[in-house]
Design a protein around this motif. Structure first.
Motif, PDB file in Angstrom:
ATOM      1  N   SER A  33      61.930 -25.504  42.874  1.00  0.00           N
ATOM      2  CA  SER A  33      62.474 -25.393  44.226  1.00  0.00           C
ATOM      3  C   SER A  33      62.988 -26.759  44.685  1.00  0.00           C
ATOM      4  N   LYS A  34      64.236 -26.808  45.065  1.00  0.00           N
ATOM      5  CA  LYS A  34      64.842 -28.084  45.469  1.00  0.00           C
ATOM      6  C   LYS A  34      64.423 -28.470  46.877  1.00  0.00           C
ATOM      7  N   GLY A  35      64.134 -29.762  47.055  1.00  0.00           N
ATOM      8  CA  GLY A  35      63.868 -30.299  48.376  1.00  0.00           C
ATOM      9  C   GLY A  35      65.177 -30.606  49.084  1.00  0.00           C
ATOM     10  N   ARG A  36      65.083 -30.988  50.351  1.00  0.00           N
ATOM     11  CA  ARG A  36      66.284 -31.190  51.155  1.00  0.00           C
ATOM     12  C   ARG A  36      67.124 -32.366  50.656  1.00  0.00           C
ATOM     13  N   MET A  37      66.483 -33.415  50.174  1.00  0.00           N
ATOM     14  CA  MET A  37      67.230 -34.558  49.661  1.00  0.00           C
ATOM     15  C   MET A  37      68.012 -34.171  48.400  1.00  0.00           C
ATOM     16  N   LEU A  38      67.340 -33.492  47.473  1.00  0.00           N
ATOM     17  CA  LEU A  38      68.001 -33.081  46.245  1.00  0.00           C
ATOM     18  C   LEU A  38      69.105 -32.079  46.535  1.00  0.00           C
ATOM     19  N   GLU A  39      68.861 -31.204  47.487  1.00  0.00           N
ATOM     20  CA  GLU A  39      69.884 -30.235  47.884  1.00  0.00           C
ATOM     21  C   GLU A  39      71.143 -30.958  48.369  1.00  0.00           C
ATOM     22  N   ALA A  40      70.956 -31.990  49.190  1.00  0.00           N
ATOM     23  CA  ALA A  40      72.093 -32.753  49.711  1.00  0.00           C
ATOM     24  C   ALA A  40      72.814 -33.499  48.592  1.00  0.00           C
ATOM     25  N   ILE A  41      72.054 -34.099  47.680  1.00  0.00           N
ATOM     26  CA  ILE A  41      72.647 -34.857  46.574  1.00  0.00           C
ATOM     27  C   ILE A  41      73.507 -33.949  45.695  1.00  0.00           C
ATOM     28  N   ARG A  67      73.554 -36.391  64.877  1.00  0.00           N
ATOM     29  CA  ARG A  67      74.351 -35.203  64.547  1.00  0.00           C
ATOM     30  C   ARG A  67      75.837 -35.454  64.746  1.00  0.00           C
ATOM     31  N   ARG A  68      76.179 -36.123  65.823  1.00  0.00           N
ATOM     32  CA  ARG A  68      77.600 -36.380  66.087  1.00  0.00           C
ATOM     33  C   ARG A  68      78.191 -37.347  65.063  1.00  0.00           C
ATOM     34  N   ILE A  69      77.420 -38.355  64.679  1.00  0.00           N
ATOM     35  CA  ILE A  69      77.913 -39.301  63.677  1.00  0.00           C
ATOM     36  C   ILE A  69      78.074 -38.618  62.326  1.00  0.00           C
ATOM     37  N   LEU A  70      77.088 -37.805  61.941  1.00  0.00           N
ATOM     38  CA  LEU A  70      77.177 -37.100  60.667  1.00  0.00           C
ATOM     39  C   LEU A  70      78.324 -36.090  60.680  1.00  0.00           C
ATOM     40  N   THR A  71      78.555 -35.455  61.820  1.00  0.00           N
ATOM     41  CA  THR A  71      79.687 -34.542  61.952  1.00  0.00           C
ATOM     42  C   THR A  71      80.994 -35.288  61.754  1.00  0.00           C
ATOM     43  N   TYR A  72      81.080 -36.475  62.330  1.00  0.00           N
ATOM     44  CA  TYR A  72      82.279 -37.306  62.177  1.00  0.00           C
ATOM     45  C   TYR A  72      82.484 -37.715  60.724  1.00  0.00           C
ATOM     46  N   LEU A  73      81.394 -38.126  60.049  1.00  0.00           N
ATOM     47  CA  LEU A  73      81.510 -38.631  58.683  1.00  0.00           C
ATOM     48  C   LEU A  73      81.751 -37.529  57.661  1.00  0.00           C
ATOM     49  N   SER A  74      81.218 -36.341  57.925  1.00  0.00           N
ATOM     50  CA  SER A  74      81.255 -35.281  56.909  1.00  0.00           C
ATOM     51  C   SER A  74      81.959 -34.016  57.375  1.00  0.00           C
ATOM     52  N   LYS A  75      82.692 -34.100  58.482  1.00  0.00           N
ATOM     53  CA  LYS A  75      83.381 -32.914  59.027  1.00  0.00           C
ATOM     54  C   LYS A  75      82.389 -31.791  59.319  1.00  0.00           C
ATOM     55  N   GLY A  76      81.177 -32.158  59.700  1.00  0.00           N
ATOM     56  CA  GLY A  76      80.181 -31.173  60.105  1.00  0.00           C
ATOM     57  C   GLY A  76      79.367 -30.581  58.980  1.00  0.00           C
ATOM     58  N   ASP A  77      79.637 -30.975  57.743  1.00  0.00           N
ATOM     59  CA  ASP A  77      78.957 -30.366  56.592  1.00  0.00           C
ATOM     60  C   ASP A  77      77.887 -31.306  56.055  1.00  0.00           C
ATOM     61  N   TYR A  78      76.682 -31.226  56.619  1.00  0.00           N
ATOM     62  CA  TYR A  78      75.577 -32.067  56.168  1.00  0.00           C
ATOM     63  C   TYR A  78      74.284 -31.249  56.164  1.00  0.00           C
ATOM     64  N   VAL A  79      73.259 -31.777  55.519  1.00  0.00           N
ATOM     65  CA  VAL A  79      71.976 -31.079  55.398  1.00  0.00           C
ATOM     66  C   VAL A  79      71.015 -31.603  56.465  1.00  0.00           C
ATOM     67  N   THR A  80      70.361 -30.686  57.165  1.00  0.00           N
ATOM     68  CA  THR A  80      69.445 -31.050  58.245  1.00  0.00           C
ATOM     69  C   THR A  80      68.010 -30.687  57.877  1.00  0.00           C
ATOM     70  N   SER A  81      67.087 -31.568  58.243  1.00  0.00           N
ATOM     71  CA  SER A  81      65.668 -31.281  58.045  1.00  0.00           C
ATOM     72  C   SER A  81      64.879 -31.921  59.179  1.00  0.00           C
ATOM     73  N   LEU A 108      72.505 -36.447  54.712  1.00  0.00           N
ATOM     74  CA  LEU A 108      71.225 -35.838  55.087  1.00  0.00           C
ATOM     75  C   LEU A 108      70.746 -36.380  56.427  1.00  0.00           C
ATOM     76  N   LEU A 109      70.279 -35.487  57.286  1.00  0.00           N
ATOM     77  CA  LEU A 109      69.622 -35.862  58.532  1.00  0.00           C
ATOM     78  C   LEU A 109      68.143 -35.527  58.417  1.00  0.00           C
ATOM     79  N   ILE A 110      67.289 -36.524  58.637  1.00  0.00           N
ATOM     80  CA  ILE A 110      65.840 -36.298  58.663  1.00  0.00           C
ATOM     81  C   ILE A 110      65.367 -36.609  60.077  1.00  0.00           C
TER      82      ILE A 110
END
Length: 207
Positions: free
Chosen positions: A93-101, A56-70, A107-109
């Protein structure tokens, strides 16, 4: 967290949050280098070592906190990641990967090991290897197109328990394994006590 050097950035990731992570800076640096080189990363380790918080901290750093979590679970199928039609066949219905793309996000899985590898991740891994998602004819009619390109900017970080690592590796092709970086997450013994103390309200009863 930011830093003018790699070392400062790594230390900010370890320290920024409600408590410091009892992990070695070299571990964080290795993960950042893997991501920078274009690899998706799977953090492997025993429960409680801080895999999810680190991701979570790395993704926050890379994306300014805006990422998809699952969070994976036993009932997951490719529908949860890619997507699929509803029972009437008139809505996709979009899955989490497609939503992120589609949103241009990372994306965090979490808890990879909770899901059936083939049932949940087979289609996703195939898509990552080919860099495109291929929908069925019926899905394409509703979604609007059959092939969805995966941009090079899309990446994911996954977490899983160490005893499931070998199970995952037996299911992957060589081509996909080269796209993934498996990083073992082990605590730094010299930092564990301090990290635990800062998470305890009643420090008088620490001992």
């Amino acid at each position: 967290p930011t830093g003018s050097t790699m070392e400062e950035t790594v230390q900010n990731i370890l320290d920024d949050g409600n408590f410091p992570l009892a992990l070695k800076p070299e571990l964080v640096k290795r993960i950042l280098i893997h991501l920078e080189s274009g690899k998706d990363v799977i953090l492997v380790g025993a429960p409680g070592v801080g895999k999810t918080e680190l991701a979570r901290r790395i993704l926050t750093y890379l994306s300014k906190g805006d990422y998809v979590t699952s969070v994976a679970h036993a009932d997951w199928t490719s529908r949860d990641l890619i997507g699929g039609l509803n029972l009437e066949g008139n809505k996709f219905s979009k899955g989490r990967m497609l939503e992120a793309i589609e949103a241009g996000k990372l994306l965090l899985i979490d808890e990879f090991n909770r899901a059936d590898i083939n049932k949940a991740f087979g289609e996703m891994f195939l898509a990552i290897e080919s860099r495109e998602i291929n929908l069925s004819e019926d899905e394409a009619k509703v979604y609007g197109k059959k092939v969805i390109d995966i941009p090079k900017e899309f990446q994911f970080i996954g977490t899983m328990n160490d005893f499931d690592k070998n199970l995952l590796l037996t299911e992957l092709s060589y081509g996909l394994i080269t796209r993934l970086a498996f990083v073992d997450v082990e605590p730094d013994p010299s930092k564990e006590e301090d990290a635990v103390k800062k998470q305890i309200d009643d420090i008088q009863n620490y001992d």
